[in-house]
Scaffold this active site. Sequence first.
Site, PDB file in Angstrom:
ATOM      1  N   SER A   1       0.834  -1.215   0.000  1.00 19.87           N
ATOM      2  CA  SER A   1       0.000   0.000   0.000  1.00 19.87           C
ATOM      3  C   SER A   1       0.864   1.259   0.000  1.00 19.87           C
ATOM      4  O   SER A   1       1.986   1.265   0.502  1.00 19.87           O
ATOM      5  CB  SER A   1      -0.912   0.019   1.223  1.00 19.87           C
ATOM      6  OG  SER A   1      -1.772  -1.086   1.226  1.00 19.87           O
TER       7      SER A   1
HETATM    8  N1  SAM Z   1      -0.992  -3.977   4.025  1.00 20.99           N
HETATM    9  C1  SAM Z   1      -0.266  -4.546   2.915  1.00 20.99           C
HETATM   10  C2  SAM Z   1       1.124  -4.012   2.792  1.00 20.99           C
HETATM   11  O1  SAM Z   1       1.487  -3.101   3.541  1.00 20.99           O
HETATM   12  O2  SAM Z   1       1.830  -4.516   1.941  1.00 20.99           O
HETATM   13  C3  SAM Z   1      -0.962  -4.314   1.618  1.00 20.99           C
HETATM   14  C4  SAM Z   1      -1.940  -5.328   1.370  1.00 20.99           C
HETATM   15  S1  SAM Z   1      -2.563  -5.443  -0.273  1.00 20.99           S
HETATM   16  C5  SAM Z   1      -3.148  -3.853  -0.659  1.00 20.99           C
HETATM   17  C6  SAM Z   1      -4.039  -6.389   0.123  1.00 20.99           C
HETATM   18  C7  SAM Z   1      -3.769  -7.824   0.489  1.00 20.99           C
HETATM   19  O3  SAM Z   1      -5.001  -8.410   0.916  1.00 20.99           O
HETATM   20  C8  SAM Z   1      -3.283  -8.665  -0.677  1.00 20.99           C
HETATM   21  O4  SAM Z   1      -2.065  -9.254  -0.359  1.00 20.99           O
HETATM   22  C9  SAM Z   1      -4.391  -9.718  -0.862  1.00 20.99           C
HETATM   23  O5  SAM Z   1      -3.909 -10.976  -1.289  1.00 20.99           O
HETATM   24  C10 SAM Z   1      -4.969  -9.774   0.532  1.00 20.99           C
HETATM   25  N2  SAM Z   1      -6.325 -10.305   0.628  1.00 20.99           N
HETATM   26  C11 SAM Z   1      -7.391 -10.111  -0.197  1.00 20.99           C
HETATM   27  N3  SAM Z   1      -8.474 -10.786   0.266  1.00 20.99           N
HETATM   28  C12 SAM Z   1      -8.088 -11.387   1.436  1.00 20.99           C
HETATM   29  C13 SAM Z   1      -8.757 -12.226   2.383  1.00 20.99           C
HETATM   30  N4  SAM Z   1     -10.028 -12.559   2.258  1.00 20.99           N
HETATM   31  N5  SAM Z   1      -8.041 -12.676   3.445  1.00 20.99           N
HETATM   32  C14 SAM Z   1      -6.739 -12.337   3.610  1.00 20.99           C
HETATM   33  N6  SAM Z   1      -6.054 -11.561   2.734  1.00 20.99           N
HETATM   34  C15 SAM Z   1      -6.717 -11.083   1.670  1.00 20.99           C
END
Ligand code: SAM
Length: 218
Positions: free
Chosen positions: A68
């Site tokens: 992010s």
């Molecule tokens: N906070 C993270 C960072 O600092 O790198 C960014 C995360 S990224 C924007 C969103 C993440 O949510 C992705 O890695 C995606 O695979 C995960 N994701 C999506 N749906 C999810 C779920 N139901 N359970 C867990 N993770 C999920």
Amino acid sequence: MAHKFVDNYREKGARKKLVEKLKERGIQDERVLAAIGKVPRHYFFDETFWLQAYKDIAFPIGEGQTISQPYTVAYQTELLHIKPGDKVLEIGTGSGYQTCVLVELGAKVFTIERQEKLFERTKKVVPHMGYQAEFFCGDGSKGIPEYAPYAQIIVTAGAPFVPEILLKQLKIGGILVIPVGDEKSQKMVTVLRVNETEYERFELDTFRFVPLVGDQAW
Ligand code: SAM
């Protein structure tokens, strides 16, 4: 990713400038700014891209996902009002950068990622950097009821609605921060658990996240 961890004056200087930029954009919580100022964001990047790490941009981390944007991380973190010792659930571990910021604030972090490759990478890299958290692989849209209640829950992917099951995992006085909307844009939503049955919901600014995929999601 398993490159040598070097944090020199060049990276430290770039990080200081990033903190100044976040201040200019409206982040006010000094503890959040200090945490961003401490976590070496370039460790999450291949060495070729180190200077990109301190630009206020999201960046691909593989598996179609992103680390992010620093502003977004700071914005969500500020809304959580974390105190040292708080038990926090993070849904969407991704790179683990947000996890480190939460740990830096003194939180006891439980973090869940649905993509196995990212989970495998992050659960190694983050402790190697000196940050301890509990890592889980699975569908975080249902939370992790076994370790509830949480003082804060942060969702770092865009949801179509606020999953009821997550609200139940907040302690009284706890806060959920979750982007809610369609695939193109989401409003940042905070929900405060007032008591056993009552919640207060607030809608804030617009963001664009990758989708939350799962049982209580897309
Ligand atoms: N906070 C993270 C960072 O600092 O790198 C960014 C995360 S990224 C924007 C969103 C993440 O949510 C992705 O890695 C995606 O695979 C995960 N994701 C999506 N749906 C999810 C779920 N139901 N359970 C867990 N993770 C999920």
